[in-house]
Design an enzyme around this catalytic site. Sequence first.
Site, mmCIF file in Angstrom:
data_model
loop_
_atom_site.group_PDB
_atom_site.id
_atom_site.type_symbol
_atom_site.label_atom_id
_atom_site.label_comp_id
_atom_site.label_asym_id
_atom_site.label_seq_id
_atom_site.Cartn_x
_atom_site.Cartn_y
_atom_site.Cartn_z
ATOM 1 N N ASP A 1 1.243 -0.907 0.362
ATOM 2 C CA ASP A 1 0.340 -0.101 -0.182
ATOM 3 C C ASP A 1 0.878 1.100 0.448
ATOM 4 O OD1 ASP A 1 -2.611 1.392 -0.064
ATOM 5 O OD2 ASP A 1 -2.428 1.491 1.716
ATOM 6 N N HIS B 1 -3.157 14.220 0.926
ATOM 7 C CA HIS B 1 -4.319 12.760 2.747
ATOM 8 C C HIS B 1 -2.845 13.189 3.124
ATOM 9 C CE1 HIS B 1 -4.810 9.806 4.302
ATOM 10 N NE2 HIS B 1 -3.837 8.960 3.745
ATOM 11 N N GLU C 1 -9.886 3.866 4.238
ATOM 12 C CA GLU C 1 -9.456 4.590 2.648
ATOM 13 C C GLU C 1 -9.920 4.638 1.492
ATOM 14 O OE1 GLU C 1 -4.903 5.005 5.279
ATOM 15 O OE2 GLU C 1 -5.486 4.340 3.870
ATOM 16 N N GLU D 1 -9.192 4.117 -1.918
ATOM 17 C CA GLU D 1 -8.451 3.704 -2.721
ATOM 18 C C GLU D 1 -8.389 2.798 -3.911
ATOM 19 O OE1 GLU D 1 -4.528 2.405 -0.375
ATOM 20 O OE2 GLU D 1 -5.615 2.449 0.951
ATOM 21 N N ASP E 1 -8.764 0.098 2.381
ATOM 22 C CA ASP E 1 -8.085 -0.178 3.247
ATOM 23 C C ASP E 1 -8.565 -0.057 4.977
ATOM 24 O OD1 ASP E 1 -5.389 -1.799 4.298
ATOM 25 O OD2 ASP E 1 -4.380 0.135 4.391
ATOM 26 N N ARG F 1 -7.207 4.045 13.881
ATOM 27 C CA ARG F 1 -6.635 5.051 13.670
ATOM 28 C C ARG F 1 -5.777 4.903 15.099
ATOM 29 N NH1 ARG F 1 -5.053 5.534 8.393
ATOM 30 N NH2 ARG F 1 -7.254 6.411 7.688
ATOM 31 N N GLN G 1 -2.637 2.464 14.741
ATOM 32 C CA GLN G 1 -1.271 3.159 13.724
ATOM 33 C C GLN G 1 -1.127 4.093 14.723
ATOM 34 O OE1 GLN G 1 -2.982 4.498 10.346
ATOM 35 N NE2 GLN G 1 -1.214 5.272 10.262
ATOM 36 N N LYS H 1 -2.963 -1.764 10.641
ATOM 37 C CA LYS H 1 -3.861 -1.717 9.126
ATOM 38 C C LYS H 1 -4.291 -3.602 8.243
ATOM 39 C CE LYS H 1 -2.532 2.396 7.232
ATOM 40 N NZ LYS H 1 -4.035 3.374 6.409
ATOM 41 N N THR I 1 -8.555 -5.332 3.822
ATOM 42 C CA THR I 1 -7.945 -4.588 2.882
ATOM 43 C C THR I 1 -9.645 -5.324 2.238
ATOM 44 O OG1 THR I 1 -6.040 -4.136 3.323
ATOM 45 C CG2 THR I 1 -6.967 -3.690 1.664
ATOM 46 N N GLU J 1 -9.176 12.286 7.664
ATOM 47 C CA GLU J 1 -9.646 13.693 7.385
ATOM 48 C C GLU J 1 -10.631 14.893 7.210
ATOM 49 O OE1 GLU J 1 -6.675 13.546 3.731
ATOM 50 O OE2 GLU J 1 -7.727 11.550 4.364
#
Length: 398
Positions: free
Chosen positions: A112, A119, A185, A187, A219, A223, A226, A239, A243, A344
């Site tokens: 990834d 971002h 996420e 993607e 994904d 947080r 992480q 993570k 996925t 975000e």
Amino acid sequence: MTSSWVPGADESGFGADNLPYGVFTRSGGGPRVGVRVGDHVLDLAAALGDPEFSAPSLNPFMARGSTAWRATRAKVSGMLTSEGGRASAEPHLVPLGEVDLRPPFEVADYVDFYCSLEHASNVGRIFRPDEEPLKPNWRHLPVGYHGRSGTVVPSGTDIVRPSGQRRSPDSDGPLFGPSTRLDIEAELGFVVGKGTSMGRPVPVSDFAEHVFGVVLVNDWSARDIQAWEYVPLGPFLGKSFATSVSPWVVPLDALGAARFAGREQTPEPLPHLHRVADWGLDLALEVRLNGEVVSRPPYAAMYWTADQMLAHLTSNGASLRTGDLYASGTVSGSRRDQRGSLLELSWGGAEPLTLADGSVRTFLEDGDAVAVSATARGMAGGTINLGEVTGTVRPACG
């Protein structure tokens, strides 16, 4: 490219200028490879008489390389757009409602990337408010991490809330428990068809000889896990729990009208990352939370392009294998409604989202359903559909 004789196919975004590949089962039979056209799947083993498509994945076909990919696409397109080919194809069109979709390919490795300037800058400001948003290397190479292929799951798979170590601002040390900041996420993923031997880097010019097509990727990210674990080696347990990928692999050749030079890069990349072809992609993504659109990220805003990602991935001589998947990283634009993650959208939880039903979200709650979809301009001037990737959050185990 001419229109398809399949009713409603071109209007659906799954017409003859798209022809994405997938794997399906029907009435208890074994898995087979098919191409989606409108609200049908064309059974390729039956239509083409090729036993390679009586397979549980696209991997055998993808391993044949770009000459076979393009020849097959041309043959299928001809069958679906000409009256001469209709007699060969029509008996082997199966309504979507009669099939179960399977994972389209066997994932070999999963990488990834982190290729959106917006971002990466937003995450830097949220996680490291007292530092420069971007690390010094970010504009010189496509930053990425190596994920776990065993937790890449097909669209529709429920996502169990992960547990792990996390540290709250008011605690002296870490705690262990379910993530309280579960995120998405949005993607784009790139599926490798033709492998390479170890020690041989793939130049940017050879991108289309190795990458078969694209899928949509979510994904999922914890947080809080992480943020505690990622220094100094980067994402790991925050993570690697899941996925999700979409069921249809859209061939690169279907994206010809979406291609452009890509975003200007400053400073100029080193020679092995110099672009030699237009592999910027103008795709419109959409993120829905419990059915409500919360973001429309523009893939055209991505800083690093997919050919550069592949060149960097192999620049140390790492080999490619059929079924390798690499993803772009979260797609985000410059506006708030273009951010491809809740991290975000809620600015780290400081600016909660209020949904149409009056509920408030900073991060995902149990029972939340997420869908990521995308469209692009097709070669025939209309719109092609990349499908969607979905998942619903379930409570943590134990």
